[in-house]
Design a protein around this motif. Structure first.
Motif, PDB file in Angstrom:
ATOM      1  N   ILE A 220       0.835  -1.200   0.000  1.00 64.01           N
ATOM      2  CA  ILE A 220       0.000   0.000   0.000  1.00 64.01           C
ATOM      3  C   ILE A 220       0.871   1.252   0.000  1.00 64.01           C
ATOM      4  N   ARG A 221       1.942   1.236   0.795  1.00 64.60           N
ATOM      5  CA  ARG A 221       2.846   2.387   0.818  1.00 64.60           C
ATOM      6  C   ARG A 221       3.512   2.575  -0.541  1.00 64.60           C
ATOM      7  N   ALA A 222       3.892   1.486  -1.193  1.00 59.51           N
ATOM      8  CA  ALA A 222       4.512   1.582  -2.517  1.00 59.51           C
ATOM      9  C   ALA A 222       3.523   2.120  -3.540  1.00 59.51           C
ATOM     10  N   ALA A 223       2.264   1.687  -3.455  1.00 58.74           N
ATOM     11  CA  ALA A 223       1.249   2.151  -4.402  1.00 58.74           C
ATOM     12  C   ALA A 223       0.954   3.636  -4.247  1.00 58.74           C
ATOM     13  N   MET A 224       1.214   4.188  -3.080  1.00 54.37           N
ATOM     14  CA  MET A 224       0.950   5.603  -2.825  1.00 54.37           C
ATOM     15  C   MET A 224       2.209   6.459  -2.950  1.00 54.37           C
ATOM     16  N   SER A 225       3.319   5.837  -3.332  1.00 54.21           N
ATOM     17  CA  SER A 225       4.582   6.559  -3.439  1.00 54.21           C
ATOM     18  C   SER A 225       4.633   7.370  -4.731  1.00 54.21           C
ATOM     19  N   ASN A 226       5.102   8.597  -4.640  1.00 51.34           N
ATOM     20  CA  ASN A 226       5.259   9.431  -5.826  1.00 51.34           C
ATOM     21  C   ASN A 226       6.530   9.111  -6.592  1.00 51.34           C
ATOM     22  N   ALA A 227       7.395   8.294  -6.011  1.00 53.12           N
ATOM     23  CA  ALA A 227       8.665   7.973  -6.655  1.00 53.12           C
ATOM     24  C   ALA A 227       8.514   6.916  -7.744  1.00 53.12           C
ATOM     25  N   LEU A 228       7.475   6.083  -7.654  1.00 53.01           N
ATOM     26  CA  LEU A 228       7.297   5.002  -8.620  1.00 53.01           C
ATOM     27  C   LEU A 228       6.530   5.485  -9.845  1.00 53.01           C
ATOM     28  N   SER A 229       6.684   4.746 -10.940  1.00 48.93           N
ATOM     29  CA  SER A 229       5.950   5.060 -12.158  1.00 48.93           C
ATOM     30  C   SER A 229       4.475   4.687 -11.998  1.00 48.93           C
ATOM     31  N   LYS A 233       3.123   1.608  -9.626  1.00 51.08           N
ATOM     32  CA  LYS A 233       2.168   1.836  -8.535  1.00 51.08           C
ATOM     33  C   LYS A 233       0.913   0.992  -8.730  1.00 51.08           C
ATOM     34  N   ALA A 234       0.462   0.882  -9.983  1.00 50.27           N
ATOM     35  CA  ALA A 234      -0.733   0.081 -10.262  1.00 50.27           C
ATOM     36  C   ALA A 234      -0.499  -1.392  -9.957  1.00 50.27           C
ATOM     37  N   ILE A 235       0.717  -1.885 -10.218  1.00 45.47           N
ATOM     38  CA  ILE A 235       1.032  -3.282  -9.919  1.00 45.47           C
ATOM     39  C   ILE A 235       0.931  -3.544  -8.417  1.00 45.47           C
ATOM     40  N   HIS A 236       1.505  -2.644  -7.608  1.00 44.47           N
ATOM     41  CA  HIS A 236       1.427  -2.820  -6.157  1.00 44.47           C
ATOM     42  C   HIS A 236      -0.017  -2.688  -5.656  1.00 44.47           C
ATOM     43  N   ALA A 237      -0.785  -1.801  -6.282  1.00 44.69           N
ATOM     44  CA  ALA A 237      -2.194  -1.651  -5.890  1.00 44.69           C
ATOM     45  C   ALA A 237      -3.025  -2.850  -6.313  1.00 44.69           C
ATOM     46  N   ALA A 238      -2.623  -3.528  -7.379  1.00 44.85           N
ATOM     47  CA  ALA A 238      -3.379  -4.675  -7.880  1.00 44.85           C
ATOM     48  C   ALA A 238      -3.123  -5.940  -7.074  1.00 44.85           C
ATOM     49  N   ILE A 239      -1.886  -6.142  -6.626  1.00 47.46           N
ATOM     50  CA  ILE A 239      -1.592  -7.370  -5.880  1.00 47.46           C
ATOM     51  C   ILE A 239      -2.057  -7.262  -4.431  1.00 47.46           C
ATOM     52  N   SER A 240      -2.235  -6.044  -3.931  1.00 45.91           N
ATOM     53  CA  SER A 240      -2.756  -5.850  -2.580  1.00 45.91           C
ATOM     54  C   SER A 240      -3.795  -4.729  -2.616  1.00 45.91           C
ATOM     55  N   PRO A 241      -4.946  -4.988  -3.238  1.00 46.74           N
ATOM     56  CA  PRO A 241      -5.905  -3.916  -3.507  1.00 46.74           C
ATOM     57  C   PRO A 241      -6.578  -3.373  -2.253  1.00 46.74           C
ATOM     58  N   SER A 242      -6.894  -2.091  -2.314  1.00 47.83           N
ATOM     59  CA  SER A 242      -7.561  -1.399  -1.213  1.00 47.83           C
ATOM     60  C   SER A 242      -8.230  -0.163  -1.785  1.00 47.83           C
ATOM     61  N   LEU A 243      -9.295   0.282  -1.129  1.00 47.76           N
ATOM     62  CA  LEU A 243      -9.930   1.528  -1.561  1.00 47.76           C
ATOM     63  C   LEU A 243      -8.979   2.708  -1.405  1.00 47.76           C
ATOM     64  N   VAL A 244      -8.029   2.594  -0.478  1.00 51.15           N
ATOM     65  CA  VAL A 244      -7.046   3.656  -0.276  1.00 51.15           C
ATOM     66  C   VAL A 244      -6.167   3.810  -1.508  1.00 51.15           C
ATOM     67  N   THR A 245      -5.794   2.696  -2.141  1.00 55.08           N
ATOM     68  CA  THR A 245      -4.906   2.733  -3.300  1.00 55.08           C
ATOM     69  C   THR A 245      -5.655   2.641  -4.624  1.00 55.08           C
ATOM     70  N   LEU A 246      -6.983   2.710  -4.591  1.00 50.69           N
ATOM     71  CA  LEU A 246      -7.767   2.629  -5.817  1.00 50.69           C
ATOM     72  C   LEU A 246      -7.366   3.699  -6.838  1.00 50.69           C
ATOM     73  N   PRO A 247      -7.077   4.948  -6.416  1.00 49.23           N
ATOM     74  CA  PRO A 247      -6.634   5.952  -7.396  1.00 49.23           C
ATOM     75  C   PRO A 247      -5.362   5.563  -8.145  1.00 49.23           C
ATOM     76  N   ALA A 248      -4.516   4.713  -7.545  1.00 48.67           N
ATOM     77  CA  ALA A 248      -3.307   4.261  -8.231  1.00 48.67           C
ATOM     78  C   ALA A 248      -3.602   3.150  -9.228  1.00 48.67           C
ATOM     79  N   LEU A 249      -4.697   2.442  -9.031  1.00 50.45           N
ATOM     80  CA  LEU A 249      -5.046   1.315  -9.892  1.00 50.45           C
ATOM     81  C   LEU A 249      -5.918   1.735 -11.070  1.00 50.45           C
ATOM     82  N   VAL A 250      -6.801   2.685 -10.853  1.00 52.28           N
ATOM     83  CA  VAL A 250      -7.772   3.086 -11.871  1.00 52.28           C
ATOM     84  C   VAL A 250      -7.132   3.573 -13.175  1.00 52.28           C
ATOM     85  N   PRO A 251      -6.027   4.345 -13.135  1.00 52.57           N
ATOM     86  CA  PRO A 251      -5.446   4.805 -14.404  1.00 52.57           C
ATOM     87  C   PRO A 251      -5.061   3.694 -15.371  1.00 52.57           C
ATOM     88  N   MET A 252      -4.826   2.492 -14.876  1.00 54.13           N
ATOM     89  CA  MET A 252      -4.487   1.367 -15.751  1.00 54.13           C
ATOM     90  C   MET A 252      -5.723   0.567 -16.152  1.00 54.13           C
TER      91      MET A 252
END
Length: 332
Positions: A220-229, A233-252
């Motif tokens: 979750i921390r990786a999915a919310m990091s501004n340092a990753l592409s 970020k979408a990969i980390h949000a997809a393997i451990s999905p959460s509503l918190v990281t949904l904004p990182a997953l939706v663009p893909m």
């Protein structure tokens, strides 16, 4: 099928036939789930009372059996994954950043030890390190993008092991390890420890992640990091999905409506599993301190069960996420 094959079908006809076939498969999955009896097995709390070392995979099965809504969402998620067809993995080099390494060696031989425009180091975080604006060789950068896109597509299709294999073949074993961290701990010898104690030695093999909650929090921390592409970020949000990281997953997930539905259902399921985990104080394997284990014992003694209020709150969250799909803009 043979009769249809002889006819000249348009692309639209094929799409409609595929949509109908997929719809019937969805109905079959949901129907089969609803007609099966649920709640006849022991609850997770009851399992932990008899055996505090119960593996996480066994607890997960209990949560599915005693939560028809969670089980139903999982069936729809599986349907969304099996009906998604990822592209074939691209041809990737079996060497890690091959051309960047060659360029750095060449410049070092030429005495160019100052900044060359390339990354300073070859470790996996070289591109993401704050304050280091180095880049990869153009060929390596293109391959990195192709790798991440392929990995995400296979995760979207529910093929976690295939995604991990792609990473291993491309000399990125650490990415494979991160993906496999999503597997719950399975340890057959501990599932019914006191009933079949004499067989424990024969079954003393375990697999999966013993510290699943720690892994999830890190993802979750990786999915919310501004340092990753965006893709990383979408990969980390997809393997451990959460509503918190949904904004990182939706663009893909902009291609079609099914992608958007998959992202939201995955987030709902991931958060629900974490909630269930917390209801059992994480079980033995996800809580390491003595105080945490004492809290687990106290929790299981009260045999806490979700209240109607908690269930209705979750149903409200589900309804809200599904209602939002009415305004989603997708390519198809």
């Amino acid at each position: 099928t043979r009769h249809l094959a002889d006819q000249s079908l348009t692309d639209q006809d094929r799409k409609m036939l595929l949509l109908e076939a997929n719809t019937w498969e969805l109905l079959q999955r949901v129907y089969e789930h609803r007609r099966k009896p649920h709640g006849n097995s022991r609850t997770a709390q009851e399992m932990l009372k008899g055996n505090p070392y119960t593996p996480t995979a066994a607890l997960y099965s209990a949560w599915l059996d005693h939560s028809s809504r969670l089980g139903e969402l999982c069936e729809v998620q599986k349907w969304l994954e099996v009906t998604y067809k990822p592209q074939e993995p691209p041809l990737l080099s079996k060497e890690y950043w091959k051309f960047t390494r060659m360029d750095l060696k060449q410049k070092k031989r030429q005495g160019m030890n100052n900044r060359t425009g390339y990354v300073r180091t070859m470790d996996p975080d070289a591109l993401n390190r704050t304050g280091d604006s180095g880049v990869l060789n153009a060929d390596d950068a293109e391959e990195e993008r192709a790798l991440l896109n392929s990995v995400f597509q296979h995760i979207r299709a529910g093929r976690l092991e295939a995604a991990a294999k792609i990473c291993e073949d491309a000399a990125r074993p650490w990415r494979a390890a991160v993906i496999r961290g999503g597997y719950f701990l399975q340890w057959e010898g501990l599932e019914d420890l006191f009933t079949h104690a004499e067989d424990v030695g024969k079954q003393d093999l375990w697999s999966g992640n013993r510290k699943w909650l720690l892994w999830r929090q890190t993802c979750i921390r990786a999915a919310m990091s501004n340092a990753l592409s965006v893709t990383d970020k979408a990969i980390h949000a997809a393997i451990s999905p959460s509503l918190v990281t949904l904004p990182a997953l939706v663009p893909m997930c902009h291609n079609n409506w099914e992608d958007q539905l998959w992202a939201r259902l995955s987030a709902l399921i991931g958060d629900r599993i974490e909630t269930k985990m917390n209801e059992t104080a994480g079980g033995f394997w996800n809580r390491g301190t003595l105080l945490d284990r004492l809290a687990l014992l106290e929790q299981t003694e009260t045999d806490s069960k979700p209240t109607n209020e908690q269930d209705s709150e979750w149903e409200t969250i589900i309804a809200h996420q599904l209602d939002e799909l009415a305004d989603v803009a997708v390519n198809t």
